[in-house]
Design a protein around this motif. Structure first.
Motif, PDB file in Angstrom:
ATOM      1  N   LEU A 145       0.809  -1.218   0.000  1.00 13.81           N
ATOM      2  CA  LEU A 145       0.000   0.000   0.000  1.00 13.81           C
ATOM      3  C   LEU A 145       0.844   1.270   0.000  1.00 13.81           C
ATOM      4  N   GLY A 148      -0.901   2.874  -2.899  1.00 17.54           N
ATOM      5  CA  GLY A 148      -2.040   3.526  -2.262  1.00 17.54           C
ATOM      6  C   GLY A 148      -1.748   4.810  -1.515  1.00 17.54           C
ATOM      7  N   GLY A 174      -2.687   2.114  -7.491  1.00 14.52           N
ATOM      8  CA  GLY A 174      -3.734   1.114  -7.422  1.00 14.52           C
ATOM      9  C   GLY A 174      -5.076   1.642  -7.899  1.00 14.52           C
ATOM     10  N   CYS A 202      -8.011   1.954  -0.900  1.00 19.57           N
ATOM     11  CA  CYS A 202      -7.004   0.890  -0.771  1.00 19.57           C
ATOM     12  C   CYS A 202      -6.857   0.519   0.696  1.00 19.57           C
TER      13      CYS A 202
END
Length: 492
Positions: free
Chosen positions: A315, A319, A338, A378
């Motif tokens: 992430l 993200g 993402g 996310c």
């Protein structure tokens, strides 16, 4: 007599392969790496990073030894490798090894190509060097993988392991092709350990320097082999030593023994993943999930909210920061997002699911894609954490206007041993990548040459199409290699 150090064992491994070859199956795999790298390189010619490197290489000049893709004439081998490695990695379309999270071929193949041409090597020697170089690079990367952490220590510290480890694999490949014996291959490895570098901050907040990381690593690899040939030496404990590479970059979390466990018996090379999409590999499972939803009839207009679950360490790349990922500032930044990649896949892209035209600056500003990306949240996913980094999984949940909630979970990445790209798909990827620079006829002919590299006594026919291919105009945008859209591509 003291036990051989890790670098001595790697050097003996490389020297043995130089003299005896690696066998048909591994040569065939290396040829596929060569095909993939050259296709990616042809497609990346319009990038700003490639333009900068071409300018520098042209200004440097020097002894004509090797092909610098897209430039007339020949250049010093290290310069050709600098441009080749930059092109190979510039579109984030290069292969990936898990769980080391390395893109090994983008450094090893350009370094090997440059030296092979410079010394007049045959095709079998080139493939042997590529196979060994990739193997060494990913094994060094695995020494920096921490199972408890579930991630690469290099990556956790913001270090681009691809460039650091790739310089070592490239140096071994370059040394083999240059005819160095085992001691001098060892010195090339030891020298290259002082040269590899790369920071990952550009993945998070912008900048195009990462595109040059593999180019500089390939340049370092060739230079290290040349210095070893002329007598420069490296430390015998460059891997396991108190001030060696692994302690310096990974500290006490490194496991140096992984570099040589099963060396020459258990090969990592065949398990290296090919990328179906030209973007950060962490985004791929989310793309596949979006393509599956699309195949089920879901459209952008149906969506109220998308939730993208991914491994927690991922992430930070795809993200965060949240708003920057929902509204990437450029096509290049979109390749690390993402939200954007999920939106682009659900709306529809080219190639094998998404292609270069999906990562232009214009595509990254498309209002429809941005509106859908703005709905994407996310989040970490427990099951994804359990699988990562042996796969880069994702789960995508769509909340729809008709009240339905649909979920697609992708746990095995497309392009790897569990879900491989077929020979037809790899050939399609190459053909589409080359479409902007070579005619279809020349591209197909070059692919045939690459697949028969092991049989070539002279590599002239491999390099000739690369000297001055018809190059698209160089801009700061990532222009599409093709305009073909394959509506059903990417469903599994």
């Amino acid at each position: 007599m003291s036990e051989p150090t890790i670098v001595h064992r790697l050097a003996d491994f490389a020297d043995d392969a130089r003299q005896r070859g690696v066998g048909v199956a591994l040569r065939d795999d290396a040829a596929r790496r060569l095909l993939d790298v050259l296709g990616n390189s042809l497609a990346a010619q319009p990038s700003a990073a490639a333009a900068a490197v071409r300018s520098v290489v042209s200004e440097w000049g020097g002894r004509p030894m090797a092909t610098a893709i897209g430039l007339p004439g020949r250049y010093p081998a290290a310069s050709a490798a600098l441009l080749g490695g930059t092109l190979a990695h510039a579109s984030d379309f290069d292969d990936t090894h898990l769980p080391s999270v390395l893109h090994p071929s983008a450094t090893v193949v350009p370094a090997a190509l440059a030296v092979a041409e410079a010394v007049g090597a045959n095709g079998a020697a080139l493939l042997d060097a590529i196979a060994v170089g990739v193997e060494i690079a990913v094994r060094v990367g695995m020494a920096g993988y921490d199972a408890k952490l579930g991630n690469s220590v290099f990556f956790e510290r913001g270090l681009h392991a691809t460039a650091i480890c790739g310089a070592l694999g490239g140096a071994a490949a370059a040394g083999m092709l240059a005819g160095l014996d085992a001691p001098r291959i060892g010195h090339a490895l030891g020298i290259a350990a002082s040269m590899g570098s790369g920071l990952l901050e550009a993945n998070r907040t912008g900048g195009t320097v990462k595109r040059v990381h593999c180019g500089w690593a390939a340049h370092a690899a060739v230079t290290a082999a040349e210095l070893a040939r002329h007598g420069l030496t490296g430390p015998p404990t460059v891997f396991e030593g108190r001030f060696g590479l692994l302690q310096a970059f990974c500290g006490d979390l490194a496991v140096p023994e992984r570099i040589v466990d099963g060396l020459g018996v258990e090969w990592e090379l065949p398990g290296v993943f090919f990328k179906p999409y030209p973007c950060n590999h962490f985004t791929h499972a989310g793309i596949d999930a979006a393509l599956r939803l699309r195949a089920r009839g879901v459209t952008a207009e149906d969506v109220v909210k998308l939730t993208l679950g991914a491994p927690t360490p991922v992430l930070r790349t795809i993200g965060e920061p949240v708003e920057a990922k929902r509204r990437p500032e450029s096509g290049y930044n979109a390749a690390f997002s993402g939200p954007y990649t999920v939106a682009a896949a659900l709306i529809g892209g080219g190639g094998l699911g998404l292609f270069h035209e999906d990562f232009t600056d214009a595509a990254a500003r498309d209002p429809r894609r941005l509106a859908l990306a703005a709905t994407v949240e996310c989040v970490p996913d427990t099951r994804c954490d359990e699988i990562f980094p042996h796969q880069f999984p994702a789960v995508l949940t769509a909340e729809l206007r008709d009240g339905r909630t649909l979920t697609e979970r992708v746990e095995v990445n497309r392009g790897g041993p569990g879900n491989p790209l077929s020979a037809t798909e790899l050939a399609l990827k190459f053909r589409l990548n080359a479409a902007g620079t070579l005619s279809a006829k020349r591209a197909d002919a070059l692919a045939e040459i690459i697949y028969t590299t092991a049989e070539l006594e002279n590599l002239h026919t491999l390099f000739e199409p690369l000297h001055t291919p018809r190059c698209r105009s160089t801009t700061s945008q990532r222009r599409p290699a093709v305009t073909t859209r394959t509506e059903s591509a990417g469903t599994t």
